[in-house]
Design an enzyme around this catalytic site. Structure first.
Site, mmCIF file in Angstrom:
data_model
loop_
_atom_site.group_PDB
_atom_site.id
_atom_site.type_symbol
_atom_site.label_atom_id
_atom_site.label_comp_id
_atom_site.label_asym_id
_atom_site.label_seq_id
_atom_site.Cartn_x
_atom_site.Cartn_y
_atom_site.Cartn_z
ATOM 1 N N LYS A 38 0.883 -1.166 0.000
ATOM 2 C CA LYS A 38 0.000 0.000 0.000
ATOM 3 C C LYS A 38 0.924 1.219 0.000
ATOM 4 C CE LYS A 38 -4.314 1.558 2.074
ATOM 5 N NZ LYS A 38 -5.004 1.848 0.819
HETATM 6 N N1 PMP Z 1 -7.241 -2.073 -3.466
HETATM 7 C C1 PMP Z 1 -6.723 -0.836 -3.308
HETATM 8 C C2 PMP Z 1 -5.943 -0.236 -4.422
HETATM 9 C C3 PMP Z 1 -6.926 -0.147 -2.111
HETATM 10 O O1 PMP Z 1 -6.414 1.079 -1.951
HETATM 11 C C4 PMP Z 1 -7.696 -0.743 -1.087
HETATM 12 C C5 PMP Z 1 -7.949 0.005 0.190
HETATM 13 N N2 PMP Z 1 -6.886 -0.184 1.087
HETATM 14 C C6 PMP Z 1 -8.203 -2.023 -1.297
HETATM 15 C C7 PMP Z 1 -7.965 -2.664 -2.501
HETATM 16 C C8 PMP Z 1 -9.014 -2.714 -0.236
HETATM 17 O O2 PMP Z 1 -8.174 -3.026 0.847
HETATM 18 P P1 PMP Z 1 -8.721 -3.146 2.327
HETATM 19 O O3 PMP Z 1 -9.871 -4.050 2.288
HETATM 20 O O4 PMP Z 1 -7.559 -3.698 3.065
HETATM 21 O O5 PMP Z 1 -9.085 -1.757 2.769
#
Ligand code: PMP
Length: 289
Positions: free
Chosen positions: A156
């Site tokens: 991330k």
């Molecule tokens: N894909 C991307 C590109 C994201 O930014 C997020 C948000 N963090 C997600 C998927 C979903 O991740 P999560 O369920 O961990 O928030």
């Protein structure tokens, strides 16, 4: 400005006033996108899946070739302190780690690492209007999720959000809510900040997370599907399969479980598996499951 300007933000071990939470313009990350971050939700004052988020914060930093200078436990404590000091219950929490201004070489190895945690009030997306959870509308992004050898695609990392930002900007300017992205092979991948699920013939299907973030919410939804005995499959699929889907929804910490009612010219109904997932996820975040 975003959030409560009277609140406190945690920076490098100190709680500072919102207005004083500033960085130098020569910070490496501002120039080269060399940072990582998290997006978390607190429900009734407690961060959902906090440990997982802060472990991912560390792992993302490692993928971008640096260490978070605080342990997962220290980040947990700091995030809890930010929630407490700002008197928040329903909140969005944003930890971010970046490189300081010591060098503007492309290499980040000579730069200091800094960490901040901010939080602000955020109410649930599970707003039921006229007995229905409102669905959102997607358009196709011009950009694709790159191959794993193009960058640290599982991190991330803030430098990786440019294509998402461009896709989402275009979608919003066109009157849509978000953009859906293919991957470098032409398979359906995800949205700009959320993972994607489809339902076809009673089977819940999600793309294999082999070139994008395997979201914490995505994993929770897969667990729920197993618990409920809903037939489930991870697989690569092309847009034509999405066009034929009975139901589509996206998942993410911020969007939770969000039904999709339109992708370009294609329309979808909010179906029973989507509704079951919304209800089950709601129970999870309320600590009932
Ligand atoms: N894909 C991307 C590109 C994201 O930014 C997020 C948000 N963090 C997600 C998927 C979903 O991740 P999560 O369920 O961990 O928030």
């Amino acid at each position: 400005m975003l959030g409560d300007e009277k609140g406190k933000i945690w920076i490098d071990g100190q709680l500072v006033d919102w207005a004083d939470a500033k960085i130098h313009v020569l910070s490496h990350t501002l120039h080269y996108g060399s940072g990582v971050f998290e997006g978390e939700r607190a429900y009734r004052g407690k961060i959902f899946k906090m440990q997982e988020h802060h472990e991912r914060f560390h792992t993302s930093a490692n993928m971008v070739d640096f260490e978070i200078p605080y342990s997962v436990q220290q980040i947990n404590k700091a995030a809890e302190e930010v929630i407490r000091i700002n008197n928040l219950t329903e909140a969005y929490v944003r930890p971010v780690a970046w490189h300081g201004p010591e060098s503007l070489s492309v290499a980040s190895t000579a730069n200091s690492v800094h960490v901040a945690i901010a939080a602000w009030k955020w109410t649930s997306y599970f707003e039921i209007k006229d007995g229905q959870v409102p669905g959102i509308r997607l358009m196709w992004s011009d950009y694709v999720r790159p191959a794993p050898n193009v960058g640290p695609v599982f991190a991330k990392a803030n430098g990786q959000y440019i294509s998402g930002m461009l896709g989402k900007n275009k979608a919003m300017k066109g009157g849509y809510d978000d953009a859906i992205m293919l991957d470098y092979r032409g398979y359906v991948a995800e949205c700009t900040g959320a993972n994607l699920f489809i339902v076809k013939g009673g089977v819940l299907i999600t793309p294999i997370a082999d070139c994008f973030l395997n979201g914490i919410t995505r994993k929770t939804i897969i667990e729920i599907a197993h618990e409920k005995g809903i037939p489930f499959m991870e697989k690569h699929f092309y847009p034509d399969e999405l066009v034929q889907a009975d139901e589509v929804f996206i998942t993410g910490t911020a969007v939770e479980v969000q039904p999709i009612t339109e992708i370009g010219t294609q329309k979808y109904k909010i179906g029973s598996i989507t509704m079951q997932m919304i209800e089950a996820y709601k129970k999870c975040i309320n600590g009932e499951a």
